[in-house]
Design a protein around this motif. Structure first.
Motif, PDB file in Angstrom:
ATOM      1  N   LEU A 104      43.403  36.017  48.150  1.00  0.00           N
ATOM      2  CA  LEU A 104      42.169  35.798  47.397  1.00  0.00           C
ATOM      3  C   LEU A 104      41.635  37.121  46.846  1.00  0.00           C
ATOM      4  CD1 LEU A 104      40.242  33.564  46.531  1.00  0.00           C
ATOM      5  CD2 LEU A 104      38.864  34.068  48.522  1.00  0.00           C
ATOM      6  N   PHE A 108      43.854  38.259  43.947  1.00  0.00           N
ATOM      7  CA  PHE A 108      43.633  37.360  42.824  1.00  0.00           C
ATOM      8  C   PHE A 108      42.312  37.691  42.131  1.00  0.00           C
ATOM      9  CE2 PHE A 108      43.337  32.532  41.842  1.00  0.00           C
ATOM     10  CZ  PHE A 108      43.598  32.798  40.518  1.00  0.00           C
ATOM     11  N   LEU A 109      41.249  37.865  42.933  1.00  0.00           N
ATOM     12  CA  LEU A 109      39.939  38.173  42.364  1.00  0.00           C
ATOM     13  C   LEU A 109      39.971  39.500  41.617  1.00  0.00           C
ATOM     14  CD1 LEU A 109      37.570  37.068  45.251  1.00  0.00           C
ATOM     15  CD2 LEU A 109      37.513  36.226  42.926  1.00  0.00           C
ATOM     16  N   MET A 127      41.716  39.028  38.336  1.00  0.00           N
ATOM     17  CA  MET A 127      40.918  38.252  37.381  1.00  0.00           C
ATOM     18  C   MET A 127      39.765  39.076  36.824  1.00  0.00           C
ATOM     19  SD  MET A 127      42.177  35.232  37.125  1.00  0.00           S
ATOM     20  CE  MET A 127      40.934  34.077  36.619  1.00  0.00           C
ATOM     21  N   ILE A 139      33.311  37.901  47.397  1.00  0.00           N
ATOM     22  CA  ILE A 139      33.792  36.671  46.755  1.00  0.00           C
ATOM     23  C   ILE A 139      32.718  36.135  45.817  1.00  0.00           C
ATOM     24  CG2 ILE A 139      34.421  34.253  47.164  1.00  0.00           C
ATOM     25  CD1 ILE A 139      35.644  35.148  49.815  1.00  0.00           C
ATOM     26  N   VAL A 183      33.044  35.823  41.715  1.00  0.00           N
ATOM     27  CA  VAL A 183      33.009  34.522  41.036  1.00  0.00           C
ATOM     28  C   VAL A 183      31.859  34.491  40.041  1.00  0.00           C
ATOM     29  CG1 VAL A 183      32.726  32.049  41.342  1.00  0.00           C
ATOM     30  CG2 VAL A 183      34.155  33.312  42.914  1.00  0.00           C
ATOM     31  N   LEU A 199      32.912  36.335  36.977  1.00  0.00           N
ATOM     32  CA  LEU A 199      33.779  35.486  36.148  1.00  0.00           C
ATOM     33  C   LEU A 199      32.951  34.473  35.372  1.00  0.00           C
ATOM     34  CD1 LEU A 199      36.890  34.659  38.339  1.00  0.00           C
ATOM     35  CD2 LEU A 199      36.738  36.150  36.366  1.00  0.00           C
TER      36      LEU A 199
END
Lengths: 290, 316
Positions: free
Chosen positions: A224, A227-228, A231, A270, A274, A277
């Motif tokens: 995670l 991935f974050l 991104m 996290i 998010v 994003l």
């Protein structure tokens, strides 16, 4: 000021391998538009290959890095030929592709657990000396590992941005038809990317494993975060991944020191990522390449 | 009624299959029709169960059974539904990668909170004290009744999904999954549709989590891992993502095989059940996802059957 120094040193020494892994992940993502969930198992496999050679043949940790990287790279290429290439030839959609890579990740992870069982494994390395950097005690081994990771990351960065093969990689990622028309062999470059990406993951896995221990969940636990970082850091520019990864690592270390609980730090990170994003608003465009 | 054949293992296996069938049905609306890959099923499932458990065990209730249980149940569903609304809002205008990040991140966040908030959740030791809202004699009788109630709930979910397939709402979901910009350009409120879909689906997942938590009497962070998402997803994909009965067929074949056939009927050495079988189960599930999506992407039941209106429009 103390907190800044502490988090700088701890954040970089602890999370540097993840930046290397994120670069490998971003490379594959950028070429194929594929979120390869099974990349986390490439990391784990690199750590297992490393720990196996290290404990079986008693080789030095740095001598183990080469087979760990090459082995993980070959496995990465293997997954491309076994799963992702057939999937592309069958015109599997983006959504199904992610589920396929998720299935592959689960399969490999539990396969490792089936073979190696639950006990964690440790690298056989000499007990390190501790020196002080910016007022924080750091083992020389970790500093050396940090240096190696930085060298590898910069090497990868240079390779992608400056070398001739890197140019071919970026060309293929940008426009496949145009790249083919200008004489780039797509299969060769694709295999090269999967190999380099996997090797970066495997090396990261070896560094992660030597920092703590080697277990089947080693890569998945970091997925995670990687991935974050990819991104948020941006797929277009591999330098953005390095910056986002370093910033996230330092922020994690600082928040862990402040809150006394690494899980809270992860929770905040996290949420923050998010929200970034969401605010930036990624356009919902399906990328049809693997 | 003679229920001697129904031992504790078999009952629990049946309970697990029915519960995953319910999760698969809810996932079907999101993944099969609207084509949103929700990898955070376990987050909503676990959040509902934990919210229910916290309210039930931490509050000094002034009145007796079954009211505390029912109120807590509604509370758990509402919390899961609000979480669904929030996650839905976060990911509704993101692409597939954004959805993966958002839902995986949400599931991880729930796991983190279940581990750290020891005062509320019991941390890694787990939260006990979840009991049935009734007592009709033996443990077995209670568990059987609970299983029957769960079956009724999942049957209701099945009916809901069946109705959705034959309603304008279902066609809207299919349109959103097929071509969202087109659906929006025709004046369809795609954003609200996704929010509603996530809120309702998540509340349902929370309810199923509550049922499971009460059945096992204990909630632990180890129980809310990605494996729950995997089992629901593999069942749905094997059976057929776009068909009403897909989740049920698939879950019976996958979870049913491992949790009923292997658990109760295959003559395997006892020692295998603690270590080898659970790991093997996940391996087979992972491999099944790959093989099905490569060879038969629509699963066993195959492609979508449109309702009467759509069939008449397309002249089938």
């Amino acid at each position: 000021m103390d907190l800044l120094g502490d988090s700088l040193v701890i954040g970089l020494t602890q999370y540097a391998p993840l930046i290397l892994a994120a670069m490998g992940f971003a490379l594959i993502y950028r070429l194929s538009g594929l979120i390869n969930v099974a990349f986390s198992e490439t990391i784990t496999l690199g750590a297992y290959i490393g720990v196996w050679i290290n404990t079986t043949f008693g080789l030095n940790f740095y001598a183990v890095l080469l087979p760990a990287g090459v082995g993980a790279g070959l496995i990465s290429v293997g997954t491309y030929f076994a799963v992702f290439r057939p999937a592309k030839q069958r015109n599997v959609g983006m959504l199904e592709m992610i589920i396929i890579s998720f299935g592959l990740s689960v399969f490999l992870r539990h396969g490792l657990q089936f073979i190696f069982g639950y006990p964690v494994r440790f690298f056989d390395v000499p007990p390190p000396d501790t020196i002080r950097v910016l007022g924080v005690g750091v083992s020389t081994f970790r500093l050396l590992a940090l240096g190696s990771v930085i060298a590898l990351a910069l090497g990868l960065f240079w390779f992608i941005q400056k070398s001739g093969l890197g140019l071919q990689i970026r060309a293929l990622a940008g426009d496949e038809d145009l790249a083919q028309a200008s004489g780039i062999r797509p299969l060769f470059v694709t295999v090269l990317i999967w190999f380099i990406g996997g090797a970066a993951g495997g090396l990261a896995g070896a560094f992660l494993g030597v920092n703590s221990n080697v277990a089947p969940l080693l890569g998945w636990r970091q997925f995670l975060f990687i991935f974050l970082v990819v991104m948020v850091g941006g797929v277009k520019n591999i330098g953005g991944v390095i910056i986002a990864g370093a910033a996230a690592g330092i922020a994690l270390a600082a928040m862990t020191l402040e809150l006394g609980q690494v899980l809270y730090a992860q929770l905040i990170l996290i949420t923050a990522f998010v929200v970034i994003l969401k605010v930036r608003g990624r356009r919902a465009v399906e990328v049809e390449k693997v | 009624m003679n229920l001697d054949w129904l031992d504790a293992f078999l009952l629990f296996g049946l309970f697990t299959v029915v519960m995953y069938a319910g999760l698969g049905l809810l996932l079907h609306l999101q993944l099969g029709l609207a084509r949103i890959a929700n990898f955070g099923i376990v987050g909503f499932w676990g959040l509902g169960a934990y919210a229910f458990g916290i309210l039930l065990t931490k509050v000094d209730w002034p009145f007796g059974d079954p009211w505390p249980f029912l109120i807590s149940m509604v509370f758990g569903m509402v919390v899961a539904g609000i979480a669904g609304l929030l996650v839905g809002w976060l990911i509704a205008d993101l692409d597939t990668e954004g959805v993966l990040v958002g839902t995986l991140g949400f599931a991880t966040a729930v796991w983190i909170l279940a581990t750290t908030e020891q005062g509320l959740t019991g941390g890694a030791l787990g939260m006990g004290g979840l009991r049935f809202p009734f007592d009709i004699g033996s443990v077995k009788a209670n568990e059987t009744l609970w299983f029957v109630i769960l079956t009724l709930v999942v049957a209701a979910i099945l009916y809901y999904v069946w109705r959705v397939h034959r309603s304008p709402y279902g066609r809207l979901l299919i349109a959103v999954g097929d071509n969202e910009p087109l659906a929006r350009s025709l004046g369809k409120p795609t954003f609200q549709t996704k929010l509603w879909l996530f809120a309702v689906g998540s509340a349902g997942m929370g309810l199923l989590g509550i049922f499971y938590g009460v059945m096992v009497h204990l909630l632990i962070p180890e129980g809310i891992t990605i494996n729950v998402t995997l089992a629901a997803m593999v069942g749905l994909v094997l059976g057929g993502t776009v068909r009403v009965w897909g989740a049920i067929v698939g879950v019976v074949l996958t979870v049913g095989f491992f949790d009923i056939v292997v658990q109760s009927y295959l003559p395997l050495p006892r020692s295998w059940y603690t270590q080898a079988i659970p790991v093997l189960r996940e391996m087979v599930f992972g491999a099944a996802l790959i093989v099905v999506l490569l060879i038969r992407p629509f699963g066993i039941l195959g492609g979508m059957r449109r309702d009467k209106l759509m069939r008449s429009m397309h002249g089938e």
